[in-house]
Write a protein that holds these residues in place. Structure first.
Motif, PDB file in Angstrom:
ATOM      1  N   THR B 122       0.792  -1.235   0.000  1.00  0.00           N
ATOM      2  CA  THR B 122       0.000   0.000   0.000  1.00  0.00           C
ATOM      3  C   THR B 122       0.823   1.283   0.000  1.00  0.00           C
ATOM      4  O   THR B 122       0.266   2.366  -0.152  1.00  0.00           O
ATOM      5  N   SER B 146      -3.890  14.452  -6.530  1.00  0.00           N
ATOM      6  CA  SER B 146      -2.588  14.252  -5.894  1.00  0.00           C
ATOM      7  C   SER B 146      -1.954  12.924  -6.295  1.00  0.00           C
ATOM      8  O   SER B 146      -1.033  12.445  -5.635  1.00  0.00           O
ATOM      9  N   CYS B 150       0.273  10.691  -3.711  1.00  0.00           N
ATOM     10  CA  CYS B 150      -0.455   9.993  -2.655  1.00  0.00           C
ATOM     11  C   CYS B 150      -0.357   8.479  -2.825  1.00  0.00           C
ATOM     12  O   CYS B 150      -0.189   7.965  -3.923  1.00  0.00           O
ATOM     13  N   GLY B 154      -3.197   5.716   1.824  1.00  0.00           N
ATOM     14  CA  GLY B 154      -4.014   6.877   2.164  1.00  0.00           C
ATOM     15  C   GLY B 154      -5.314   6.884   1.369  1.00  0.00           C
ATOM     16  O   GLY B 154      -6.371   7.272   1.878  1.00  0.00           O
ATOM     17  N   MET B 158      -8.858   7.086   3.219  1.00  0.00           N
ATOM     18  CA  MET B 158      -9.741   8.229   3.003  1.00  0.00           C
ATOM     19  C   MET B 158     -10.859   7.933   2.003  1.00  0.00           C
ATOM     20  O   MET B 158     -11.687   8.785   1.744  1.00  0.00           O
TER      21      MET B 158
END
Ligand SMILES: Cc1cc2nc3c(=O)[nH]c(=O)nc-3n(C[C@H](O)[C@H](O)[C@H](O)COP(=O)(O)OP(=O)(O)OC[C@H]3O[C@@H](n4cnc5c(N)ncnc54)[C@H](O)[C@@H]3O)c2cc1C
Lengths: 381, 479
Positions: B122, B146, B150, B154, B158
Motif C-alpha cells: 500500500t 494528488s 499519494c 491513504g 480516506m
C-alpha cells in the motif's frame, strides 16, 4: 407478529423486545440458517420519500415493494443498475420483494461486474439497532466520506445488525438499447476464457455469463448496452475480435436472456441444493472441474465472467459442503448455500466460515449492534 | 485546533519505546532524531504541525505486525501514514505517537489481466499503480489530483475520489481486498481477487476509516481496460445557475460522461493567469469529458452539446485533437497550484445534491462578502462534490481562524441542504468538531462502536474523526 407503522414504533418495539425476532421484508429471500423467533415485518414502512432524476437519487422507506420502486424509476427512464435478482424464481418463495430486503441481502445481478453491487449504489441508510436505537449513516449524495461507512456494513448484513427503515440509492438512466452476443457448445474453461477476453476489451461489457445446465449443451453470453450507434460499434468490434462467429440477439430478446441469468432460472426447476460461489473468474471452471472429479455438481451457471458460480448439487448428506468449502478455501472466495431444505440449512454453516481473526471481528460487531442477540439470531452463523 | 494533551506516561518512556522498536526492525527503519522526525510533523494541512515521538518505516506486513505488538504492549498511540498528502490532517502526529509510514512498501505483488486485478503493497503511489499496467492497456480508475504523490494506503483510508469517479466510482468501488494488521499484531485478510463479502462487509467499513481500524499493508485493486479514446468539451456560461442547470440536464439525459468539472469566475481568472489555458472570461465553466471510440464520442457529444446549447453558452469548445484536449484540462489541473501562487487557501470538500448547486453557490457568495474573504470554486459537479477554496493571508494574525470559521459555515450549509461535510478528503482533525452538525450522538456512537471492536484501547489515530468530547471517555479509559 409485529408490523410497525413508523420508525419510532419499530424503535419502541425493539427496545422492549425480550425474545428473538425473525426480520422479514417481503419474505421472498429465505436464505441463511432458519431463524426461530417472532415475526417482525417491515411492510408498514413504505413510501418513496424523494426521487430526484436530475441528481440520480432515490430515498425510499425500506418496506416499499421493489415493484413500486422500479415503476417510479421507469417513469423517468431510470433503473436500479445493479440488477437485483428475484429470488422467488430459484427458491420458489411467494410474496413481493421489498427494497429493504434487496439491500439487507446486497442482491446484485449480472451487471454487478461492470457497475458494482447493491452496496456500491447504496448512498445512505437509516436503521434501528438491536437495542432500539435509531441510527443513520451516509446520506443522499454521491460522494460522502464523512465518518465510517456503515452503509456498506448494513448492505448484506441480512437483518442481523439492525432493521433498515430507509435507504438512499444512486439510480442510473436506462440505456437506449442492448444486444447480446451468443455462442454455443463451449466447455466451461473455453467459455470463461472467451468471457475474460470480452471483459478485458475496451468495449464496456455489462453481462458475461456461461450456462452449462444440460449435459453436452452450453451457451456463452456477452451483453452490450448503450446508445444505438455505440452498441452497434461495439458488437461489430467484439465480433471482429474475441467473439468472432457469435450470434447477435437484440433488445427485448436480449433482455430475456439476462433476466434468466439474473434469476438463475435454468436451475430453478431442477431438484437439488444450489450454491452461490464467488471466486476469481478464471477459478470458476477450475472449481467445478475439481468438484466434478469428486462427483459433485450436476449443473452450473457462471455469471460475472466466471467469478460467480451457481452450482446445483444433490441434496444429500452435507450437500457437498465439505468438498465445496475446501476448494473455495484453497482458491480464495466464498460459498453460500442459497437453496436447500430448512433441515439441511440448519445443520450447516450456510455462509462461508471465516478465518479466526475475521470471525472474531464479525461476532464482536454483531454483539455491539445487537447486544441481546435478538435480530435474526443464528442466520449468518 | 485543539488536540488532546499527550499521554505523559508514554512521553516518559520514549527511549524505551524507541529501543524496543530498534530491536525488532532493521537498521534505519526507526527515525528518532528530532531533526529527522520533523519530516513527519504534518501532512498537506500544513497549518498544523507536531513532531511525533518517533517514526518507523517497515518493509513488510510482518514488520508492521511486530511494530504494532510493541506499541500495543506499551500503550503507545500509532498514526499510520502513506505519503502525507491528506488535506484533513489525517496523518498529523501527536507528541506521544509513533508514526508508522508504509512508504517503503511499494512493490507490485501480482498482476492478473485475465481477472482484471493487481495486488500491491500500500505504500505504492496511486499513479504508479496505473504505471505498472498501462503499457498493457490497463489502468486503475480512481485518480485523485494528488495521484503522483499519494499512496494507495491513504487512498484506502480516506476512500479517495478523483475527477473520473462519476463513471468509475471512488476507491471503495475499486477495492477488492486488503491485508490489514490489527493493533494487537493480528493479520487479517478481508476480501480478495473475487467480488463481495462472504459475511459482513468489513472491507467496506475499513475503506474510509482514516487509519483508525488497522494498518493496511497490501491491497487487491480492480483494474480496467483503457477506453479507446476520450474527449473533453469546454462550456462557458453567463451564470452559475445556468451551468448548474446544464449539469443536471446532462445527467438526466442518460449520457454518463466520465467527468463534469466546474469552475467559477475567480477560479477561471486565477487559472488563466497561472496556466494561460485560453479559457473564456465568463461566470462559470464546465469541462465535460466522454470516452469511447471516435464514433461513440460523437454520438454522446451530439446529445451533450444539444443540451448545452439550450442553456445559451457563451462558449462551446470541442477539443479537435490531443493538444487541445490537454489545454482544456490544463487550467483545471493547475487550479490548486494557481491558487497557491496568489494566496494561502483552505480547500473545502463538502458534497451537496446537484440540484442545490445554485443555492449553495449563492450562499457561499454571501458568506464571502460577510467575512471579507475571497472564495474560488472548482469542483466535481457531476456528483455535487464541491471544493470551495477560501483565500486568506497566513501572515495576517487571525486570518486563518477567520477562514476556518467561514469554512465551517459553508460546510454547515452543505449539510443543511442535504449534503455532507466531506466528499473525498476525509474528516481528520479538520472537520472532526463539525461531525455533530451531520450526526446525532447515536449515529456517532454506532461508528465508535466499530472502532471499539477493531481497536479496543483506541491507540490507532485516536484524536481524529470524532469530536474530542465525544471520544473522550473512550480515549481516557484506554490510558
Ligand atoms: C494537491 C492535492 C490534491 C488532492 N486531490 C485530491 C483529490 O482529487 N481527491 C481526493 O480524494 N483527495 C485529494 N487529495 C487528498 C489526499 O491526497 C488524499 O486524501 C490521499 O488519499 C492521501 O493519501 P496519502 O498516502 O498521502 O495519505 P496520508 O496523508 O499519509 O494519510 C491519510 C490518512 O490515511 C491513514 N493511513 C495512511 N496509511 C495507512 C495505512 N497503511 N493503513 C491505514 N491507514 C493509513 C492516515 O492515518 C491518515 O488518516 C489531494 C491532496 C492534495 C495535497
Amino acid at each position: 407478529m409485529m408490523r410497525p407503522q413508523s420508525e419510532e414504533d419499530l424503535a419502541g418495539a425493539l427496545a422492549e423486545a425480550t425474545a428473538p425476532l425473525r426480520v422479514r421484508g417481503g419474505g421472498t429471500r429465505d436464505v441463511g440458517r432458519p431463524v426461530v423467533g417472532d415475526l417482525l415485518e417491515t411492510g408498514g414502512l413504505t413510501g418513496i420519500e424523494l426521487h430526484e432524476p436530475g441528481a440520480l437519487t432515490l430515498v425510499v422507506r425500506a418496506g416499499t415493494p421493489l415493484s413500486e420502486v422500479e415503476a417510479a424509476l421507469d417513469a423517468h427512464g431510470q433503473r436500479l443498475a445493479f440488477e437485483p435478482m428475484d429470488h422467488r424464481v430459484l427458491l420458489g418463495t411467494g410474496g413481493a420483494p421489498t427494497i429493504g430486503g434487496v439491500v439487507a441481502a446486497n442482491v446484485s445481478g449480472p451487471r454487478r461486474i461492470a457497475v458494482g453491487a447493491c452496496r456500491d449504489f447504496l448512498l445512505g441508510v437509516r436503521f434501528v439497532d438491536g437495542s432500539g436505537t435509531i441510527v443513520k449513516n451516509g446520506g443522499r449524495v454521491m460522494k460522502n466520506v464523512t465518518g465510517y461507512d456503515l452503509v456498506k456494513l448494513m448492505a448484506g448484513s441480512w437483518g442481523c445488525l439492525g432493521v433498515l427503515t430507509e435507504v438512499s440509492l444512486k439510480v442510473l438512466a436506462r440505456p437506449a438499447t442492448e444486444a447480446t452476443l451468443v455462442a454455443t457448445g463451449k466447455d466451461a474453461a473455453a467459455g470463461v476464457a472467451a468471457l475474460s477476453a470480452a471483459l478485458t476489451s475496451p468495449f464496456d461489457v455489462t453481462g458475461a455469463a456461461h450456462l452449462a445446465v444440460e449435459e453436452g449443451r452450453s451457451e456463452t453470453r456477452v451483453r452490450i448496452e448503450g446508445m444505438p450507434g455505440s452498441v452497434a460499434y461495439r458488437i461489430d468490434a467484439l465480433r471482429a475480435g474475441p467473439c468472432a462467429g457469435w450470434d447477435v440477439v437484440r433488445d427485448d430478446e436480449s433482455a430475456v436472456l439476462w433476466t434468466e441469468v439474473r434469476d438463475v432460472a435454468p436451475l430453478a426447476a431442477r431438484s437439488g441444493a444450489v450454491w452461490r460461489i464467488s471466486v476469481k473468474p478464471s477459478d470458476g471452471p477450475v472449481l467445478t472441474a475439481a468438484l466434478a472429479a469428486q462427483g459433485i455438481g450436476e449443473a452450473a451457471l457462471y455469471d460475472w465472467g466466471g467469478g460467480l458460480v451457481w452450482l446445483l448439487v444433490a441434496e444429500d448428506g452435507d450437500a457437498g459442503a465439505a468438498a465445496i468449502r475446501a476448494q473455495v478455501a484453497a482458491l480464495g472466495g466464498h460459498a453460500t448455500l442459497v437453496r436447500a431444505a430448512p433441515a439441511t440449512r440448519a445443520a450447516l454453516p450456510v455462509f462461508q466460515p471465516q478465518s479466526n481473526g475475521v470471525a472474531a471481528l464479525d461476532r464482536a460487531i454483531r454483539a455491539k449492534f445487537d447486544p441481546r442477540g435478538i435480530l435474526n439470531p443464528g442466520l449468518m452463523d | 485546533m485543539e488536540m488532546p494533551t499527550p499521554n505523559q506516561t508514554v512521553m516518559a518512556k520514549r527511549d524505551k519505546v524507541v529501543a524496543r522498536l530498534q530491536e525488532i526492525l532493521p537498521k534505519g527503519a526507526v527515525i528518532s532524531d528530532p531533526a529527522e522526525t520533523r519530516a513527519y510533523e504534518c501532512d498537506a494541512l500544513t497549518a498544523y504541525k507536531c513532531p511525533p515521538l518517533c517514526a518507523v518505516l517497515p518493509a513488510s506486513t510482518e514488520e508492521v505486525a511486530a511494530i504494532l505488538r510493541v506499541c500495543h504492549a506499551e500503550g503507545v498511540p500509532v498514526v499510520p501514514r502513506g505519503s502525507g498528502t491528506s488535506l484533513a490532517g489525517g496523518a498529523l502526529p501527536t507528541e506521544d505517537c509513533v508514526i508508522l509510514g508504509v512508504a517503503r512498501m511499494n512493490a507490485v505483488l501480482e498482476t492478473d489481466y485475465a481477472n482484471r486485478f493487481v495486488r500491491v503493497q500500500t505504500g505504492r503511489t496511486n499513479l504508479s499503480v496505473t504505471g505498472a499496467v498501462e503499457e498493457d492497456g490497463f489502468f486503475y480508475a480512481p485518480d485523485p489530483s494528488s495521484q503522483l504523490a499519494c499512496a494507495i494506503a491513504g487512498n484506502i483510508a480516506m476512500n479517495s475520489g478523483g475527477a473520473h469517479c462519476l463513471k468509475y466510482g471512488v476507491t471503495t468501488n475499486n477495492l477488492l481486498g486488503v491485508t490489514m494488521v490489527l493493533i494487537d499484531g493480528t493479520v487479517v485478510e478481508l476480501g480478495g481477487a473475487y467480488l463481495d463479502a462472504g459475511g459482513l462487509d468489513l472491507l467496506g467499513v475499513v475503506c474510509g476509516s482514516e487509519g483508525q481500524l488497522g494498518v493496511v499493508t497490501e491491497a487487491t485493486l480492480r483494474i480496467l481496460r483503457k477506453p479507446e479514446g476520450a474527449k473533453p468539451v469546454l462550456m462557458g456560461f453567463a451564470s452559475n445557475e445556468v451551468a448548474g442547470a446544464c449539469v443536471s440536464d446532462i445527467i438526466k439525459a442518460g449520457v454518463l460522461p466520465v467527468a463534469i468539472e466546474f469552475m467559477d469566475r475567480p477560479c477561471i481568472r486565477a487559472c488563466e493567469a497561472f496556466a494561460g489555458a485560453g479559457y473564456p472570461d465568463c461566470e462559470a465553466l464546465l469541462i465535460v469529458e466522454v470516452e469511447g471510440a471516435a464514433e461513440e464520442i460523437a454520438e454522446q457529444l451530439a446529445v451533450i452539446l444539444e443540451i448545452a446549447r439550450r442553456h445559451d453558452p457563451v462558449e462551446l469548445r470541442e477539443a479537435a485533437d490531443a493538444d487541445e484536449a490537454a489545454r482544456i484540462w490544463l487550467g483545471r489541473k493547475s487550479a490548486f497550484g494557481a491558487m497557491g501562487q496568489i494566496n494561502d487557501y483552505i480547500c473545502l470538500d463538502g458534497t451537496i445534491p446537484v440540484s442545490k448547486l445554485p443555492q449553495v453557490l449563492r450562499g457561499i457568495g454571501e458568506l464571502s462578502a460577510k467575512y471579507g474573504l475571497q472564495v474560488a470554486n472548482v469542483f466535481h459537479a457531476g456528483d455535487g462534490n464541491m471544493h470551495p477554496l477560501i483565500l486568506f493571508d497566513a501572515n495576517l494574525a487571525g486570518d486563518l481562524e477567520k477562514a476556518e470559521e467561514m469554512g465551517a459555515e459553508i460546510l454547515t450549509l452543505c449539510v443543511e441542504v442535504g449534503g455532507c461535510l466531506t466528499g473525498e478528503h476525509g474528516v481528520g482533525i479538520e472537520k472532526r468538531d463539525l461531525m455533530s452538525k451531520q450526526f446525532a450522538p447515536a449515529d456517532l456512537e454506532a461508528q465508535m462502536a466499530v472502532k471499539d471492536v477493531f481497536d479496543p484501547a483506541w491507540l490507532l489515530n485516536p484524536a481524529k474523526v470524532f469530536p474530542l468530547a465525544a471520544s473522550e471517555t473512550r480515549r481516557m479509559a484506554a490510558q
